[in-house]
Design a protein around this motif. Structure first.
Motif, mmCIF file in Angstrom:
data_model
loop_
_atom_site.group_PDB
_atom_site.id
_atom_site.type_symbol
_atom_site.label_atom_id
_atom_site.label_comp_id
_atom_site.label_asym_id
_atom_site.label_seq_id
_atom_site.Cartn_x
_atom_site.Cartn_y
_atom_site.Cartn_z
ATOM 1 N N LEU A 45 0.829 -1.213 0.024
ATOM 2 C CA LEU A 45 -0.050 0.055 -0.179
ATOM 3 C C LEU A 45 0.814 1.143 0.010
ATOM 4 N N TYR A 46 2.053 1.147 0.696
ATOM 5 C CA TYR A 46 2.846 2.352 0.865
ATOM 6 C C TYR A 46 3.611 2.643 -0.677
ATOM 7 N N LEU A 47 3.801 1.302 -1.486
ATOM 8 C CA LEU A 47 4.409 1.603 -2.630
ATOM 9 C C LEU A 47 3.169 2.057 -3.663
ATOM 10 N N TRP A 48 1.825 1.715 -3.317
ATOM 11 C CA TRP A 48 0.761 2.277 -4.338
ATOM 12 C C TRP A 48 0.806 3.924 -3.882
ATOM 13 N N HIS A 49 0.868 4.013 -2.599
ATOM 14 C CA HIS A 49 0.921 5.641 -2.311
ATOM 15 C C HIS A 49 1.965 6.565 -2.679
ATOM 16 N N PHE A 50 3.180 5.898 -2.518
ATOM 17 C CA PHE A 50 4.369 6.556 -2.594
ATOM 18 C C PHE A 50 4.537 7.454 -3.751
ATOM 19 N N PRO A 51 4.058 7.122 -4.966
ATOM 20 C CA PRO A 51 4.187 8.064 -5.895
ATOM 21 C C PRO A 51 3.310 9.742 -5.866
ATOM 22 N N VAL A 52 2.307 9.248 -4.745
ATOM 23 C CA VAL A 52 1.646 10.816 -4.407
ATOM 24 C C VAL A 52 2.576 11.375 -3.592
ATOM 25 N N ILE A 53 3.269 10.894 -2.767
ATOM 26 C CA ILE A 53 4.049 11.477 -1.714
ATOM 27 C C ILE A 53 4.938 12.256 -2.534
ATOM 28 N N LEU A 54 5.587 11.369 -3.387
ATOM 29 C CA LEU A 54 6.956 11.910 -4.428
ATOM 30 C C LEU A 54 6.367 13.041 -5.003
ATOM 31 N N ALA A 55 5.393 13.089 -5.800
ATOM 32 C CA ALA A 55 4.624 14.233 -6.465
ATOM 33 C C ALA A 55 4.430 15.469 -5.579
ATOM 34 N N LYS A 56 3.893 15.174 -4.504
ATOM 35 C CA LYS A 56 3.731 16.370 -3.510
ATOM 36 C C LYS A 56 5.175 16.930 -3.133
ATOM 37 N N HIS A 57 6.233 15.937 -2.874
ATOM 38 C CA HIS A 57 7.418 16.672 -2.395
ATOM 39 C C HIS A 57 8.029 17.419 -3.622
ATOM 40 N N ALA A 58 7.706 17.123 -4.793
ATOM 41 C CA ALA A 58 8.262 17.730 -6.089
ATOM 42 C C ALA A 58 7.653 18.990 -6.214
ATOM 43 N N THR A 59 6.589 19.334 -5.662
ATOM 44 C CA THR A 59 5.583 20.686 -5.832
ATOM 45 C C THR A 59 6.043 21.592 -4.705
ATOM 46 N N LEU A 60 6.403 21.071 -3.650
ATOM 47 C CA LEU A 60 6.733 21.880 -2.670
ATOM 48 C C LEU A 60 7.806 23.129 -2.951
ATOM 49 N N PRO A 61 7.379 24.250 -2.474
ATOM 50 C CA PRO A 61 8.518 25.448 -2.800
ATOM 51 C C PRO A 61 9.846 25.102 -1.951
ATOM 52 N N GLN A 62 10.907 25.335 -2.569
ATOM 53 C CA GLN A 62 11.960 25.412 -1.956
ATOM 54 C C GLN A 62 12.403 26.604 -1.032
ATOM 55 N N THR A 63 12.654 26.343 0.145
ATOM 56 C CA THR A 63 12.793 27.529 1.073
ATOM 57 C C THR A 63 14.182 28.110 0.966
ATOM 58 N N ARG A 64 15.105 27.094 0.849
ATOM 59 C CA ARG A 64 16.396 27.395 0.769
ATOM 60 C C ARG A 64 17.249 26.941 -0.600
ATOM 61 N N GLN A 65 17.559 27.268 -1.540
ATOM 62 C CA GLN A 65 18.405 26.676 -2.813
ATOM 63 C C GLN A 65 19.804 26.567 -2.424
ATOM 64 N N PRO A 66 20.071 25.310 -2.422
ATOM 65 C CA PRO A 66 21.416 25.094 -1.986
ATOM 66 C C PRO A 66 22.297 25.741 -3.004
ATOM 67 N N SER A 67 23.584 26.367 -2.400
ATOM 68 C CA SER A 67 24.331 27.300 -3.719
ATOM 69 C C SER A 67 25.355 26.246 -3.871
ATOM 70 N N ARG A 68 25.571 26.239 -5.163
ATOM 71 C CA ARG A 68 26.565 25.395 -5.876
ATOM 72 C C ARG A 68 27.604 26.345 -6.202
ATOM 73 N N GLU A 69 28.621 26.041 -5.584
ATOM 74 C CA GLU A 69 30.062 26.722 -5.873
ATOM 75 C C GLU A 69 30.981 25.848 -6.510
ATOM 76 N N VAL A 70 31.389 26.217 -8.030
ATOM 77 C CA VAL A 70 32.129 25.395 -8.784
ATOM 78 C C VAL A 70 33.459 25.924 -8.950
ATOM 79 N N GLY A 71 34.443 25.087 -8.972
ATOM 80 C CA GLY A 71 35.964 25.631 -9.340
ATOM 81 C C GLY A 71 36.582 26.153 -8.290
#
Length: 195
Positions: A137-163
């Motif tokens: 049942l969790y596997l059946w419900h998990f795509p819903v959890i994943l979809a909700k997680h993807a639509t949540l606004p990010q409060t803090r974007q991780p900074s990516r320092e390169v080089g």
């Protein structure tokens, strides 16, 4: 949706977990009142099934992949949540049957019937079946959890320092959340992931 470092769930799954515990408790009380825990009765399999499902559902609220992903790094994160939940539920069922066996041997006046090789193994299998159903049942419900997680606004974007940055030591990135980790740090300041 609650998605912190130790939890990965939503309100529907929490409500489902509570409902399973209520069903397991009602089944236990009903079987207790009807004498279903006596020798030769098969009714005690019902609460063992529901308690197995309820314990596994509770464990699936917790982000168990954090502790298991280092043990099996090639497995998917979803498997690293489901597999430990089923194994921990199986361990809880086994521990309960050992406790019942202990009570029936050393405290027979309590009135607990236990025959580990007949009743105990059957109850452990029913707890395992309940855990497998909850995981399904969790596997059946998990795509819903994943979809909700993807639509949540990010409060803090991780900074990516390169080089190379003059005057600064090179920085590492957290494997769990991707944020920048200061040199010499043992834990991520954003999610608490141990390095």
């Amino acid at each position: 949706m609650v998605s912190q470092s130790w939890l990965r769930t939503d309100r529907k799954w929490i409500l489902f977990t509570i409902l399973l515990f209520i069903l397991a408790s009602v089944a236990h009380i009903w079987i207790q009142l009807t004498g279903g825990y006596s020798a030769g009765s098969y009714l005690d399999m019902i609460p063992h099934f529901f308690f197995g499902a309820a314990i596994c559902a509770f464990l699936l609220n917790i982000n168990l992949s954090r502790s298991w992903k280092k043990a099996l790094p090639v497995a998917s994160p979803l498997l690293m949540v489901i597999l430990p939940a089923i194994l921990y539920t199986l361990a809880a069922a086994f521990a309960w049957e050992i406790f019942e066996e202990f009570l029936s041997i050393f405290f027979p006046w309590v009135g607990i019937y236990s025959n580990f090789w007949w009743n105990g193994i059957r109850d452990i299998i029913m707890g395992l079946l309940g855990a497998i159903i909850a995981a399904g049942l969790y596997l059946w419900h998990f795509p819903v959890i994943l979809a909700k997680h993807a639509t949540l606004p990010q409060t803090r974007q991780p900074s990516r320092e390169v080089g190379y940055i003059p005057g600064k030591a090179s920085l590492n990135h957290c494997e769990s959340c991707g944020s920048v980790i200061e040199p010499g740090s043992k834990h991520c300041s954003n999610c608490g992931h141990k390095l």
